[in-house]
Motif scaffolding. Structure first.
Motif, PDB file in Angstrom:
ATOM      1  N   ASP A  14       9.707  -6.592  -2.732  1.00  0.00           N
ATOM      2  CA  ASP A  14       8.796  -7.239  -3.097  1.00  0.00           C
ATOM      3  C   ASP A  14       7.990  -7.380  -1.561  1.00  0.00           C
ATOM      4  O   ASP A  14       6.677  -8.149  -1.847  1.00  0.00           O
ATOM      5  N   TYR A  15       8.371  -6.969  -0.680  1.00  0.00           N
ATOM      6  CA  TYR A  15       7.929  -7.745   0.484  1.00  0.00           C
ATOM      7  C   TYR A  15       6.365  -7.076   1.320  1.00  0.00           C
ATOM      8  O   TYR A  15       6.994  -5.213   1.020  1.00  0.00           O
ATOM      9  N   PRO A  16       5.555  -6.899   0.888  1.00  0.00           N
ATOM     10  CA  PRO A  16       4.760  -6.863   1.485  1.00  0.00           C
ATOM     11  C   PRO A  16       3.667  -5.983   2.358  1.00  0.00           C
ATOM     12  O   PRO A  16       3.296  -6.641   3.185  1.00  0.00           O
ATOM     13  N   ALA A  17       4.504  -5.163   2.664  1.00  0.00           N
ATOM     14  CA  ALA A  17       4.791  -3.927   4.050  1.00  0.00           C
ATOM     15  C   ALA A  17       3.715  -2.610   4.278  1.00  0.00           C
ATOM     16  O   ALA A  17       3.707  -2.367   5.296  1.00  0.00           O
ATOM     17  N   TYR A  18       2.546  -2.713   3.295  1.00  0.00           N
ATOM     18  CA  TYR A  18       1.559  -1.891   3.383  1.00  0.00           C
ATOM     19  C   TYR A  18       0.576  -2.202   2.977  1.00  0.00           C
ATOM     20  O   TYR A  18      -0.308  -2.961   2.546  1.00  0.00           O
ATOM     21  N   THR A  19      -0.371  -1.532   4.473  1.00  0.00           N
ATOM     22  CA  THR A  19      -2.266  -1.898   3.848  1.00  0.00           C
ATOM     23  C   THR A  19      -2.670  -1.208   2.889  1.00  0.00           C
ATOM     24  O   THR A  19      -1.749  -0.248   2.368  1.00  0.00           O
ATOM     25  N   MET A  20      -3.503  -1.577   2.553  1.00  0.00           N
ATOM     26  CA  MET A  20      -4.833  -1.151   1.461  1.00  0.00           C
ATOM     27  C   MET A  20      -4.744   0.311   2.104  1.00  0.00           C
ATOM     28  O   MET A  20      -4.364   1.648   1.109  1.00  0.00           O
ATOM     29  N   GLY A  21      -5.243   0.846   2.994  1.00  0.00           N
ATOM     30  CA  GLY A  21      -5.178   2.130   3.665  1.00  0.00           C
ATOM     31  C   GLY A  21      -4.036   3.086   3.257  1.00  0.00           C
ATOM     32  O   GLY A  21      -3.532   4.116   3.038  1.00  0.00           O
ATOM     33  N   ARG A  22      -2.827   2.518   3.691  1.00  0.00           N
ATOM     34  CA  ARG A  22      -1.841   3.210   3.787  1.00  0.00           C
ATOM     35  C   ARG A  22      -1.101   3.542   2.406  1.00  0.00           C
ATOM     36  O   ARG A  22      -0.948   4.062   1.829  1.00  0.00           O
TER      37      ARG A  22
END
Length: 112
Positions: A14-22
């Protein structure tokens, strides 16, 4: 948060590690698709301090399932609803199995 603490959270689904682009790159889709499933309330990305969307691995799995359905010709709104219902069904089945195990004879947590 220190770098060590942030690194340790990368194992958290659940950790928000990724950008929208990635995230779009990993899914092989567009940023517009991610915005659309957000607008359909399938996933709600967290926002960075600068307001940028951030996605977790769990959200990427949900988005990937929606993309499968869209690629098969399902309209995006319907695909999002299907994924939501699949997720709800899976959770209900998990809870049902837990209740059955708890009610089994010989289970110390079962009440007479």
């Amino acid at each position: 948060m220190t770098a060590d603490a942030s690194f340790g959270r990368l194992d958290d689904d659940d950790y928000p590690a990724y950008t929208m682009g990635r995230a779009a790159e990993m899914l092989g889709t567009t940023q517009g698709f991610l915005r659309a499933i957000g607008d359909a309330r399938l996933i709600t990305p967290l926002r960075s301090a600068g307001g940028h969307r951030r996605y977790s691995r769990y959200q990427l799995r949900i988005a990937a399932r929606a993309r499968e359905l869209v690629d098969q010709g399902t309209p995006i709104e319907a695909a999002c609803r299907i994924v939501i219902l699949e997720d709800q069904l899976e959770e209900a089945q998990r809870l049902n199995a837990e209740y059955r195990r708890a009610a089994e004879p010989g289970n110390p947590s079962a009440t007479p």
